[in-house]
Design a protein around this motif. Structure first.
Motif, mmCIF file in Angstrom:
data_model
loop_
_atom_site.group_PDB
_atom_site.id
_atom_site.type_symbol
_atom_site.label_atom_id
_atom_site.label_comp_id
_atom_site.label_asym_id
_atom_site.label_seq_id
_atom_site.Cartn_x
_atom_site.Cartn_y
_atom_site.Cartn_z
ATOM 1 N N ASN A 69 -26.920 86.162 -35.456
ATOM 2 C CA ASN A 69 -27.377 85.032 -36.268
ATOM 3 C C ASN A 69 -27.330 83.697 -35.527
ATOM 4 O O ASN A 69 -27.685 82.666 -36.097
ATOM 5 C CB ASN A 69 -26.503 84.917 -37.528
ATOM 6 C CG ASN A 69 -26.633 86.124 -38.428
ATOM 7 O OD1 ASN A 69 -27.733 86.534 -38.775
ATOM 8 N ND2 ASN A 69 -25.493 86.699 -38.808
ATOM 9 N N PHE A 70 -26.912 83.734 -34.265
ATOM 10 C CA PHE A 70 -26.661 82.482 -33.541
ATOM 11 C C PHE A 70 -27.919 81.628 -33.375
ATOM 12 O O PHE A 70 -27.898 80.419 -33.626
ATOM 13 C CB PHE A 70 -26.049 82.790 -32.174
ATOM 14 C CG PHE A 70 -25.692 81.562 -31.374
ATOM 15 C CD1 PHE A 70 -24.632 80.756 -31.750
ATOM 16 C CD2 PHE A 70 -26.417 81.219 -30.234
ATOM 17 C CE1 PHE A 70 -24.298 79.627 -31.011
ATOM 18 C CE2 PHE A 70 -26.093 80.097 -29.488
ATOM 19 C CZ PHE A 70 -25.029 79.297 -29.880
ATOM 20 N N GLU A 71 -29.034 82.224 -32.950
ATOM 21 C CA GLU A 71 -30.248 81.451 -32.716
ATOM 22 C C GLU A 71 -30.800 80.859 -34.017
ATOM 23 O O GLU A 71 -31.279 79.723 -34.037
ATOM 24 C CB GLU A 71 -31.304 82.314 -32.030
ATOM 25 C CG GLU A 71 -30.978 82.659 -30.586
ATOM 26 C CD GLU A 71 -30.851 81.430 -29.706
ATOM 27 O OE1 GLU A 71 -31.555 80.425 -29.961
ATOM 28 O OE2 GLU A 71 -30.052 81.462 -28.740
ATOM 29 N N MET A 72 -30.732 81.626 -35.105
ATOM 30 C CA MET A 72 -31.156 81.089 -36.396
ATOM 31 C C MET A 72 -30.260 79.924 -36.792
ATOM 32 O O MET A 72 -30.732 78.901 -37.312
ATOM 33 C CB MET A 72 -31.113 82.181 -37.467
ATOM 34 C CG MET A 72 -31.558 81.707 -38.853
ATOM 35 S SD MET A 72 -33.308 81.220 -38.917
ATOM 36 C CE MET A 72 -34.076 82.850 -39.009
ATOM 37 N N GLY A 73 -28.972 80.073 -36.528
ATOM 38 C CA GLY A 73 -28.037 78.992 -36.826
ATOM 39 C C GLY A 73 -28.357 77.729 -36.057
ATOM 40 O O GLY A 73 -28.248 76.616 -36.593
ATOM 41 N N ALA A 114 -35.496 77.356 -45.445
ATOM 42 C CA ALA A 114 -35.100 78.019 -44.197
ATOM 43 C C ALA A 114 -34.711 79.460 -44.475
ATOM 44 O O ALA A 114 -34.978 80.363 -43.662
ATOM 45 C CB ALA A 114 -33.940 77.264 -43.553
ATOM 46 N N ALA A 115 -34.095 79.698 -45.651
ATOM 47 C CA ALA A 115 -33.633 81.048 -46.000
ATOM 48 C C ALA A 115 -34.786 82.051 -46.112
ATOM 49 O O ALA A 115 -34.566 83.264 -46.018
ATOM 50 C CB ALA A 115 -32.854 81.000 -47.317
ATOM 51 N N GLU A 116 -36.006 81.543 -46.288
ATOM 52 C CA GLU A 116 -37.171 82.434 -46.352
ATOM 53 C C GLU A 116 -37.400 83.148 -45.022
ATOM 54 O O GLU A 116 -38.115 84.154 -44.970
ATOM 55 C CB GLU A 116 -38.410 81.636 -46.747
ATOM 56 C CG GLU A 116 -38.316 81.013 -48.149
ATOM 57 C CD GLU A 116 -39.440 80.037 -48.418
ATOM 58 O OE1 GLU A 116 -40.344 79.902 -47.551
ATOM 59 O OE2 GLU A 116 -39.420 79.401 -49.492
ATOM 60 N N PHE A 117 -36.794 82.651 -43.957
ATOM 61 C CA PHE A 117 -36.962 83.234 -42.618
ATOM 62 C C PHE A 117 -35.759 84.083 -42.208
ATOM 63 O O PHE A 117 -35.729 84.611 -41.106
ATOM 64 C CB PHE A 117 -37.205 82.122 -41.592
ATOM 65 C CG PHE A 117 -38.473 81.354 -41.831
ATOM 66 C CD1 PHE A 117 -39.640 81.687 -41.167
ATOM 67 C CD2 PHE A 117 -38.500 80.308 -42.744
ATOM 68 C CE1 PHE A 117 -40.818 80.992 -41.402
ATOM 69 C CE2 PHE A 117 -39.676 79.600 -42.973
ATOM 70 C CZ PHE A 117 -40.834 79.947 -42.313
ATOM 71 N N PHE A 118 -34.773 84.212 -43.122
ATOM 72 C CA PHE A 118 -33.603 85.031 -42.833
ATOM 73 C C PHE A 118 -33.943 86.497 -43.134
ATOM 74 O O PHE A 118 -33.337 87.142 -43.980
ATOM 75 C CB PHE A 118 -32.408 84.604 -43.689
ATOM 76 C CG PHE A 118 -31.980 83.174 -43.513
ATOM 77 C CD1 PHE A 118 -32.463 82.391 -42.477
ATOM 78 C CD2 PHE A 118 -31.075 82.608 -44.399
ATOM 79 C CE1 PHE A 118 -32.063 81.066 -42.322
ATOM 80 C CE2 PHE A 118 -30.661 81.290 -44.256
ATOM 81 C CZ PHE A 118 -31.160 80.515 -43.219
ATOM 82 N N ASN A 119 -34.935 87.030 -42.453
ATOM 83 C CA ASN A 119 -35.429 88.379 -42.739
ATOM 84 C C ASN A 119 -34.988 89.356 -41.646
ATOM 85 O O ASN A 119 -34.238 89.002 -40.736
ATOM 86 C CB ASN A 119 -36.954 88.355 -42.870
ATOM 87 C CG ASN A 119 -37.610 87.572 -41.721
ATOM 88 O OD1 ASN A 119 -37.154 87.658 -40.585
ATOM 89 N ND2 ASN A 119 -38.651 86.820 -42.022
ATOM 90 N N GLU A 120 -35.493 90.555 -41.742
ATOM 91 C CA GLU A 120 -35.137 91.574 -40.746
ATOM 92 C C GLU A 120 -35.592 91.176 -39.348
ATOM 93 O O GLU A 120 -34.976 91.537 -38.353
ATOM 94 C CB GLU A 120 -35.750 92.921 -41.135
ATOM 95 C CG GLU A 120 -35.150 93.524 -42.395
ATOM 96 C CD GLU A 120 -35.768 94.869 -42.726
ATOM 97 O OE1 GLU A 120 -36.635 95.326 -41.954
ATOM 98 O OE2 GLU A 120 -35.380 95.461 -43.749
ATOM 99 N N LYS A 121 -36.673 90.424 -39.286
ATOM 100 C CA LYS A 121 -37.183 89.955 -38.001
ATOM 101 C C LYS A 121 -36.297 88.861 -37.414
ATOM 102 O O LYS A 121 -36.370 88.567 -36.223
ATOM 103 C CB LYS A 121 -38.617 89.438 -38.184
ATOM 104 C CG LYS A 121 -39.295 89.000 -36.910
ATOM 105 C CD LYS A 121 -40.692 88.458 -37.204
ATOM 106 C CE LYS A 121 -41.346 87.887 -35.945
ATOM 107 N NZ LYS A 121 -42.687 87.294 -36.238
ATOM 108 N N ASN A 122 -35.450 88.264 -38.289
ATOM 109 C CA ASN A 122 -34.622 87.140 -37.854
ATOM 110 C C ASN A 122 -35.517 86.071 -37.224
ATOM 111 O O ASN A 122 -35.338 85.656 -36.068
ATOM 112 C CB ASN A 122 -33.544 87.598 -36.864
ATOM 113 C CG ASN A 122 -32.498 86.519 -36.610
ATOM 114 O OD1 ASN A 122 -32.244 85.671 -37.452
ATOM 115 N ND2 ASN A 122 -31.882 86.567 -35.435
#
Length: 338
Positions: free
Chosen positions: A146-150, A183-191
């Motif tokens: 999750n680091f890059e999304m963070g 932003a949470a809309e992009f917290f998917n399996e694809k990250n």
């Protein structure tokens, strides 16, 4: 029961408030950086307390021993309880001395807040994912998935400076919540952190869009002018027979100042003061602001656009304290001219 949530001004700070906002209604949110601002924000909360039972939650803010003692003393006799969730190891002494000071350096404040309320109520899978993302970047777990999304979310919050939190704290909080919700809309399996990075401009525009689409700059200006117009009595000041409005660190002063004066013809001038002591003066043909700037702070410029520096200005954390200094300056200078 009233709930007050005071938190830091970064991703972890607003992230913890996102968690609280999910589990509770009608929470009064406020945000602070470190130092004296924490005291001022806490004092504002205490002044708002009445006989109704209240909870004060502080997150992602590392207090000093003196602050902890002061806060405890100010709540004596109040129908209020205080809780603090933090992860900064420098708070270890406070955590050992005050039972309401919870410290866990292995988790960020957002994750601590999530785990606390999830255990008390019901866990939400999307919220858990969000807290894991904030945790990955806030305590810098570089190998975490999750680091890059963070990192993208970290920049999203850090660069969300379009609404001044001193003048419009509620709207600033709603804006931060809007950004993190989308932003949470992009917290998917694809990250899909790259997809989020590409959509930040559109996500911002969606918040500021009122009636029709426009450039982000124009949408922000229109939004801020509407806020100023709705609260114009609060921000109103006088200079001799002229009526004006005072803003603080509003940004884009020329556009916002002119747009406000056009939308509110009963106002004659617009002043913005910044934390760097600079003052920007704007008018729309009703008063010579170059003469006003010269009179008040030894500045100058053009008839409708001038500037100067208020050397004795002391930056503050509340609009009222800032406005008081400018009003006192105007009163002093106009009295000297009599």
């Amino acid at each position: 029961m009233k709930i007050y949530h005071l938190s830091h001004t970064d991703l972890d700070g607003y992230g913890a408030q996102v968690i609280t906002n999910f589990y509770f209604n009608n929470v009064k949110f406020s945000n602070s950086n470190y130092g004296r601002e924490i005291d001022e924000k806490f004092n504002q909360i205490v002044s708002d307390l009445d006989d109704e039972k209240s909870i004060i939650l502080i997150t992602d803010l590392n207090l000093t021993m003196a602050q902890c003692a002061d806060f405890s003393q100010k709540l004596e006799g109040k129908n209020a309880k205080i809780f603090l969730f933090d992860h900064h190891q420098s708070g270890a002494e406070c955590a050992s001395a005050f039972e309401w000071y919870f410290l866990d350096s292995s988790r960020c404040a957002t994750k601590i807040t999530h785990d606390f309320f999830a255990a008390m109520f019901k866990e939400n899978e999307e919220l858990k994912k969000f807290s894991d993302i904030v945790n990955a970047v806030d305590i810098w777990l570089k190998d975490d998935k999750n680091f890059e999304m963070g990192k993208v979310c970290l920049g999203l919050v850090a660069n969300a400076k379009e609404i001044n939190k001193i003048m419009f704290e509620r709207e600033n909080t709603l804006y931060q919540f809007h950004l993190l919700k989308h932003a949470a809309e992009f917290f998917n399996e694809k990250n899909d952190y790259i997809g989020l990075d590409m959509q930040i401009h559109a996500i911002k525009k969606e918040f500021f869009k009122l009636n029709k689409d426009d450039t982000l700059s124009n949408l922000i200006s229109n939004y801020v002018v509407n806020l100023l117009s709705e609260n114009k009595e609060k921000f109103s000041i006088n200079y001799n027979e002229f009526r004006g409005i005072l803003t603080y660190n509003i940004g884009n002063t020329s556009v916002i100042g002119n747009d406000f004066l056009v939308a509110n013809p009963e106002f004659d001038f617009f002043i913005d003061i910044t934390n760097k002591k600079t003052m920007s003066f704007r008018a729309n043909g009703k008063v010579d602001v170059s003469a006003m700037a010269k009179h008040l702070v030894g500045g100058g410029g053009h008839v409708n656009a001038s500037g100067g520096m208020f050397a004795n200005f002391k930056d503050g954390f509340s609009y009222e304290a800032i406005k008081t200094q400018v009003v006192e300056l105007i009163n002093k200078k106009t009295q000297e001219a009599l």
